[in-house]
Design a protein around this motif. Structure first.
Motif, PDB file in Angstrom:
ATOM      1  N   VAL A 107       5.905  -6.476  10.418  1.00 25.34           N
ATOM      2  CA  VAL A 107       5.099  -6.997   9.314  1.00 25.34           C
ATOM      3  C   VAL A 107       3.912  -6.081   9.059  1.00 25.34           C
ATOM      4  N   ALA A 108       3.579  -5.931   7.790  1.00 30.88           N
ATOM      5  CA  ALA A 108       2.316  -5.318   7.379  1.00 30.88           C
ATOM      6  C   ALA A 108       1.549  -6.377   6.606  1.00 30.88           C
ATOM      7  N   ALA A 140      -3.394   3.538   4.156  1.00 32.20           N
ATOM      8  CA  ALA A 140      -2.464   2.418   4.323  1.00 32.20           C
ATOM      9  C   ALA A 140      -1.054   2.804   3.884  1.00 32.20           C
ATOM     10  N   GLY A 141      -0.953   3.607   2.834  1.00 32.82           N
ATOM     11  CA  GLY A 141       0.360   4.074   2.396  1.00 32.82           C
ATOM     12  C   GLY A 141       1.042   4.921   3.452  1.00 32.82           C
ATOM     13  N   ASP A 145       4.556   4.155   5.380  1.00 37.04           N
ATOM     14  CA  ASP A 145       5.669   5.107   5.447  1.00 37.04           C
ATOM     15  C   ASP A 145       6.215   5.227   6.866  1.00 37.04           C
ATOM     16  N   ALA A 146       5.353   4.989   7.865  1.00 39.50           N
ATOM     17  CA  ALA A 146       5.779   5.097   9.260  1.00 39.50           C
ATOM     18  C   ALA A 146       6.356   3.798   9.803  1.00 39.50           C
ATOM     19  N   ALA A 159       1.057  -5.848  -3.464  1.00 43.09           N
ATOM     20  CA  ALA A 159       1.354  -5.388  -4.824  1.00 43.09           C
ATOM     21  C   ALA A 159       0.700  -4.055  -5.155  1.00 43.09           C
ATOM     22  N   LEU A 160      -0.165  -3.550  -4.294  1.00 45.86           N
ATOM     23  CA  LEU A 160      -0.873  -2.302  -4.572  1.00 45.86           C
ATOM     24  C   LEU A 160      -0.048  -1.068  -4.236  1.00 45.86           C
ATOM     25  N   PHE A 161       1.120  -1.262  -3.632  1.00 44.14           N
ATOM     26  CA  PHE A 161       1.939  -0.142  -3.184  1.00 44.14           C
ATOM     27  C   PHE A 161       3.277  -0.113  -3.923  1.00 44.14           C
TER      28      PHE A 161
END
Length: 218
Positions: A107-108, A140-141, A145-146, A159-161
């Motif tokens: 989870v993020a 955070a992006g 990705d990891a 929703a920001l990504f």
């Protein structure tokens, strides 16, 4: 009883926690402000449906990150109720509660913190991968990705990504049942009901007192 006023909900609920969290009385309304006016009534109605305040054994309250005013309302109410009933009060991280609401091992938890930032915490295989942080969208992006492909993004910051096919839960606030489970598991001595701030407040103290002369220009 659980109390949540940290984000976009005003929630008060009573649960019986065993193998799961069975709701006995729950009230939750979406709101960005006005928690102070509504919380007492919601708690009263939830407790009445559950059989009265005497049934409450402990109280859980979200401590942030979240709205400064909302957090203060929930914390003050929970601590006052705990003192009146003689019950322990457990502080629950909003990010932890959002992650518990996702029902997934990876989870993020992401809360839109404005100003190009998110409040974030990550979990892998059900265990935290670091503590809560205020991160730039770029950082955070990179963390996302990891993350494993099946990671669930939960919270207003999801929703920001860019949509990369991962599951997203843009919740207005934590699931009350998830809060109840964390409250039952928490240690009141270690998880105190104190606000969790991940960056300095936007407001700054005045540079001079009222009526005080301005310093001479140099």
């Amino acid at each position: 009883m659980v109390i949540d006023t940290a984000l976009g909900l005003c929630t008060a609920g009573v649960f019986e926690v065993g193998a799961g969290a069975a709701p006995l009385g729950v009230r939750s309304e979406a709101m960005a402000k006005g928690h102070q006016e509504r919380l007492g009534g919601l708690a009263r109605d939830a407790a009445a449906e559950a059989g009265g305040f005497d049934r409450i054994e402990r109280i859980g309250v979200t401590v942030g990150p979240g709205s400064f005013t909302g957090l203060r309302v929930g914390l003050a109410f929970a601590q006052g109720l705990g003192a009146a009933l003689g019950r322990p009060v457990v502080g629950i991280s909003t990010l932890d509660a959002l992650a518990a609401s996702a029902g997934a091992p990876d989870v993020a938890a992401l809360i839109d913190a404005r100003r190009g930032q998110v409040y974030a915490r990550f979990w892998r295989d059900g265990s935290p991968d670091g503590g809560p942080q205020a991160l730039s969208l770029e950082e955070a992006g990179r963390r996302l990705d990891a993350c494993p492909p099946g990671t669930v993004l939960v919270g207003s910051g999801a929703a920001l990504f860019p949509d990369d096919g991962r599951r997203r839960l843009e919740l207005a606030g934590p699931d009350p049942a998830a809060l109840a489970r964390l409250t039952a598991q928490g240690d009141p001595a270690a998880e105190r009901p104190a606000p969790l701030y991940l960056r300095a407040p936007d407001a700054t103290p005045p540079s001079r007192l009222p009526g005080q002369a301005r310093p001479p220009r140099t």
